[in-house]
Design an enzyme around this catalytic site. Structure first.
Site, PDB file in Angstrom:
ATOM      1  N   ASP A 738      64.897  97.056  -1.629  1.00 47.21           N
ATOM      2  CA  ASP A 738      64.718  95.698  -1.108  1.00 47.21           C
ATOM      3  C   ASP A 738      65.973  95.295  -0.315  1.00 47.21           C
ATOM      4  O   ASP A 738      67.091  95.489  -0.778  1.00 47.21           O
ATOM      5  CB  ASP A 738      64.514  94.715  -2.270  1.00 47.21           C
ATOM      6  CG  ASP A 738      63.809  93.442  -1.838  1.00 47.21           C
ATOM      7  OD1 ASP A 738      64.116  92.945  -0.741  1.00 47.21           O
ATOM      8  OD2 ASP A 738      62.954  92.953  -2.594  1.00 47.21           O
ATOM      9  N   HIS A 740      66.320  92.093   1.045  1.00 51.16           N
ATOM     10  CA  HIS A 740      66.366  90.635   1.174  1.00 51.16           C
ATOM     11  C   HIS A 740      67.498  90.055   0.326  1.00 51.16           C
ATOM     12  O   HIS A 740      67.643  90.398  -0.843  1.00 51.16           O
ATOM     13  CB  HIS A 740      65.021  90.043   0.763  1.00 51.16           C
ATOM     14  CG  HIS A 740      63.889  90.554   1.600  1.00 51.16           C
ATOM     15  ND1 HIS A 740      63.153  91.671   1.251  1.00 51.16           N
ATOM     16  CD2 HIS A 740      63.395  90.134   2.791  1.00 51.16           C
ATOM     17  CE1 HIS A 740      62.245  91.890   2.183  1.00 51.16           C
ATOM     18  NE2 HIS A 740      62.373  90.984   3.124  1.00 51.16           N
ATOM     19  N   SER A 791      59.952  95.566  -5.966  1.00 47.53           N
ATOM     20  CA  SER A 791      61.217  95.237  -6.623  1.00 47.53           C
ATOM     21  C   SER A 791      61.024  94.912  -8.097  1.00 47.53           C
ATOM     22  O   SER A 791      61.942  95.058  -8.899  1.00 47.53           O
ATOM     23  CB  SER A 791      61.886  94.050  -5.921  1.00 47.53           C
ATOM     24  OG  SER A 791      62.225  94.388  -4.597  1.00 47.53           O
TER      25      SER A 791
END
Length: 898
Positions: A738, A740, A791
């Site tokens: 991930d 982000h 995630s």
């Protein structure tokens, strides 16, 4: 059980140049020592003896001695013309040895070893010219087909393409396997094994494990695995990552540890076997063997470990489209719309056409880069222009793009009306691309033929609603063609529904021609029909086609697109070729203008075109949303509304003065972040969830939020110094897979302002690093962040690894898609410390204060959460239709302990 290293075993015999030459090659013009593959002709007794040793040690599968027995690699020894003979003889030697040991209770198998060659299709050997390649897809495929044909003729049971460092080389091998099966008259399974090049789990050509799997997901593969590069211990985290998601059997054959300074391997058979036992006991693998440094002594220790162990079962193949560049894009329900960047199209962008004509590829690549930065998830590339050498330009641009990792991380859509250009483009792409497009225009036979070829080259396909009678313009024609194409692709070309992307033709509306009035409405109606009748498929289209009637009036064009997308996405459209820099948002359009636009799009009135033209004349000259964003009207609002507007529009021009005013009003920088800035982010999130904002617009919001935090940072540091002592050590990380980090970064700032020492490990952080840092730095709390659904499972992995490491550190889980109950049900059952899910960055501070406020305070806090959790379960059990997840989601921002 697979065998061990061939080269290591050959070295034990201390062979000389004369052994490699034999009588047959005594006068060969170049040195042959080191060409182990030639030994099947000059010292077949040694190769047979090595096979026998591995079989006696318990190997079920032995590899042929043909790792470099292809025309490209043998050219270094001037032995190209011997390739067919080498492979055939090698297969026969291995077959004979295997058959001697084979019994009904323990059959033995032979796999043909196919190495990667020393060349790469995806990378340039010339630092001055990124479009240069020292081998082409066709050259590789030809060399592989010759090798594989001889191996099949010699009697192998399967083909093993191993030590893959470039996925495009592997795709050439997979393509060649089909050619070889036809030439040899027998089809055999294909196995793949790739090699990791760095600590992040990427192969040499830059792809992640997930991207590699996506690239080969459309092929019929027996197994996929890892070999070479690392020892068994170092390979384990990558093996687990692969095993968790691979819908194939998984193989692994590591080196005997890492090489020492002399290039030798020191790990003993027993040491390696202890780690391999972990693979087997944890159900990570189906096929185990050894690579560099291993011998029959290593292999002999493996079979006894499997006596009472259940083999790994491949995970179910996900019913979703996997695309890839250097990273994977999973097209599923978690993404409401996939933005395909339209600006690298010579037909749609005058600037891009000019740059290609001028051979100014550097600036042309900047257009691609800007689209990625603005939120494009796929890049459409089109070179169809009568004055260009279309095929050459497509190949050159794609080769250059492949050498730009910040661009090539996303998938490519190869767009052309010429099939030769599409074919050439696909042969330049290591990821899983999209073909734009195929159609029934030239009949079913050619349609199926091209669909099969696209699949053999690893691509998904866009299917235009076009047949022998022409382009579909009505609902009935669109549905008829899409239904027919679907049946052909499923029954004759072997496509899964999710590999099919329909384009039911977005055509220009408001042209003044009566027959065009229903074009948009019929497209939207067709989207709904496809979703209901052809489930699992995807729907795309070129959105800019819709507004050709308003060329020159950018605001009306963008507003028309926003209205159209709002309704089309609700009907089922999940992908589109758009300009990611578009700035008009559905909610921004004045009600009277939106009504006029919707009348056209939905074909609600006979005079809709005339009304919109009148509105367009009034709006002409107002420009795009950028000018609306800079209008002074919003500047008269309160500071909270001004900050919300800045985030919503991605406008940072007035942030400094507005934030200064907000700090005065709210008393501190951290209060501004947790107050009006987070409120503004909430508005953006809600609009995105309702389909009224799209990813590129959210990306601009994220940039503005980061800009705001950067402006406040000096004040934040000052506030933190005033606190003096540390409130505790906190470890922050966005989990592996991930990228982000907006929420994580904001939470870090807020916690820092409240006196916590925050160590931020960044994004894509593997579990073993999080656990290692937590132990090394003696942290008080671990905070795991993530946005995408995978995630969740990675967070679970971290908690399990913390349990295995004997840690007793509280864990906070946060992120937009994290479901507490999902994680609770799958988390480590015996982890001694609390794992708490938070939904708001301000809660991080609240939770940390309670957990680190002393034993009594912590116990009371946990007890309160447990009581709340018990009450939730009780309410769920009393419900008529109990649904824990729905009940939990309805609880808003409350905390959850599990």
């Amino acid at each position: 059980m697979l065998d061990g290293a061939m080269g290591t075993m050959v070295q034990r015999y201390g062979l000389q140049e004369s052994d490699f030459r034999g009588a047959r090659l005594a006068s060969h013009p170049v040195m042959l020592k080191g060409n182990n593959d030639i030994l099947v002709l000059t010292r077949p007794d040694i190769i047979s003896e090595i096979h026998t040793k591995y079989l006696a040690a318990g190997a079920d599968i032995i590899e042929t001695s043909t790792f470099n027995a292809n025309r490209i690699s043998q050219r270094d020894y001037l032995c190209e013309e011997l390739c067919g003979e080498i492979n055939r003889k090698a297969a026969e030697l291995a077959r004979k040895a295997a058959d001697r040991f084979s019994t009904p209770e323990q059959p033995r198998f032979v796999v043909g070893s196919v190495g990667p060659t020393s060349r790469t299709c995806s990378m340039s050997p010339d630092v001055e010219d990124s479009s240069c390649r020292n081998v082409t897809f066709d050259q590789l495929a030809s060399a592989y087909a010759e090798q594989m044909t001889a191996l099949i003729e010699g009697g192998v049971d399967a083909l093993l393409c191993e030590t893959i460092f470039d996925t495009l080389n592997a795709k050439a091998a997979l393509y060649a396997a089909g050619e070889a099966a036809k030439a040899a008259g027998r089809e055999v399974p294909v196995m793949l094994s790739f090699t990791i090049a760095d600590s992040q789990g990427r192969i040499l050509s830059g792809q992640t494990i997930e991207a590699f799997l996506a690239s080969v997901s459309g092929y019929d593969i027996l197994s996929v695995g890892l070999n070479c590069s690392f020892g068994a211990k170092e390979m384990k985290p990558f093996l687990k990552r692969l095993s968790d998601i691979a819908p194939f059997y998984v193989s692994v054959y590591p080196n005997a540890g890492l090489p020492n300074e002399l290039g030798e391997y020191d790990q003993t058979p027993a040491e390696m076997a202890a780690i391999v036992k972990e693979y087997i006991d944890e159900g990570l693998v189906n096929i185990v063997g050894g690579c560099c440094g291993t011998t029959e002594e290593y292999i002999a220790l493996f079979p006894p470990m499997t006596a009472s162990v259940r083999p790994r079962r491949p995970v179910a193949k996900p019913a979703e489209l996997w695309l890839s560049g250097l990273e994977r894009l999973a097209v599923n329900g978690n993404i409401n719309f996939v933005n395909v960047g339209e600006r690298c199209n010579v037909a749609g962008s005058r600037k891009f056409l000019r740059l290609i004509n001028e051979k100014n590829y550097g600036e042309a690549l900047e257009i691609a880069r800007r689209q990625v930065e603005d939120g494009a998830q796929v890049l459409d590339i089109n070179m169809d222009d009568g004055l260009l050498d279309v095929k050459a330009e497509m190949v050159k641009f794609l080769n250059m793009l492949a050498c730009e990792p910040d661009i090539s991380r996303i998938p490519v859509m190869v767009d052309s009306s010429d099939w030769e250009v599409i074919r050439a483009g696909l042969k330049c792409i290591q990821g899983r691309a999209i073909v734009n497009s195929i159609s029934l225009k030239e009949g079913e036979e050619l349609f199926v033929q091209r669909a099969v070829e696209a699949k053999r080259l690893g691509a998904a396909v866009v299917v235009m609603a076009f047949d022998e009678e022409g382009q579909a313009t009505t609902f009935s024609r669109k549905t008829e063609i899409c239904g027919r194409a679907f049946r052909l692709l499923a029954e004759k070309a072997g496509y899964e529904p999710y590999e099919i992307i329909f384009d039911p033709n977005i055509l220009a509306v408001a042209t003044g021609i009566e027959e065009h009035a229903a074009y948009a409405a019929d497209y939207i109606k067709t989207c709904a029909w496809i979703k209901e009748n052809l489930p699992g498929t995807h729907i795309s289209g070129g959105v800019s086609n819709l507004s050709f009637s308003f060329r020159g009036n950018n605001y009306v064009r963008e507003a028309l697109h926003a209205v159209f997308l709002y309704h089309a996405i609700q009907a089922g459209m999940d992908m589109g070729i758009v300009n990611p820099q578009s700035q008009v948002q559905y909610n921004d359009i004045p009600a009277d203008v939106r009504e006029a636009l919707e009348d056209v799009v939905l074909n609600r009135r006979a005079n809709a075109t005339e009304r919109l033209i009148a509105v367009a004349d009034e709006l002409k000259g107002q420009g795009t949303a950028v000018q609306h964003a800079s209008d002074d009207a919003w500047r008269g609002e309160c500071v909270e509304k001004r900050l919300e507007w800045a985030l919503l529009k991605g406008v940072g021009d007035f942030l400094a003065e507005d934030l200064a005013e907000a700090v005065t009003l709210y008393g501190s920088a951290v209060n501004v972040i947790s107050g009006p800035l987070m409120d503004g982010m909430g508005v953006v999130g809600n609009l995105f969830g309702e389909g009224k904002l799209f990813l590129p617009q959210v990306v601009k919001t994220a940039r503005t939020m980061k800009q705001a935090v950067a402006i406040l940072q000096p004040l934040i540091e000052g506030e933190r110094r005033e606190l003096g002592r540390s409130a505790g050590k906190v470890l922050h990380a966005t989990v592996k897979g991930d990228v982000h980090d907006i929420g994580k970064n904001i939470a870090g700032v807020v916690m820092g302002c409240n006196g916590y020492d925050v160590t931020d490990l960044g994004v894509m952080v593997p579990a073993e690093r999080i656990v290692g840092e937590a132990k090394c730095n003696n942290v008080d709390i671990v905070v795991l962040s993530g946005l995408i659904t995978p995630s969740l499972d990675e967070m679970i992995t971290v908690v399990k690894d913390m349990e295995a490491a004997g840690l007793d550190i509280p864990v906070m889980i946060a992120g937009a898609t994290t479901s507490p109950l999902h994680t609770a049900l799958k988390s480590a059952p015996h982890y001694s410390a609390p794992v708490i899910h938070v939904r708001d960055v301000s809660q991080n501070v609240i939770v940390a204060a309670e957990l680190l406020g002393g034993d009594e305070r912590r116990a009371a806090f946990i007890d309160a959460l447990r009581k709340e959790q018990a009450a939730l379960r009780q309410r769920s059990q009393a419900a008529a239709a109990p649904d824990l997840r729905s009940l939990e989601e309805a609880r808003g921002n409350k905390l959850n302990l599990f």
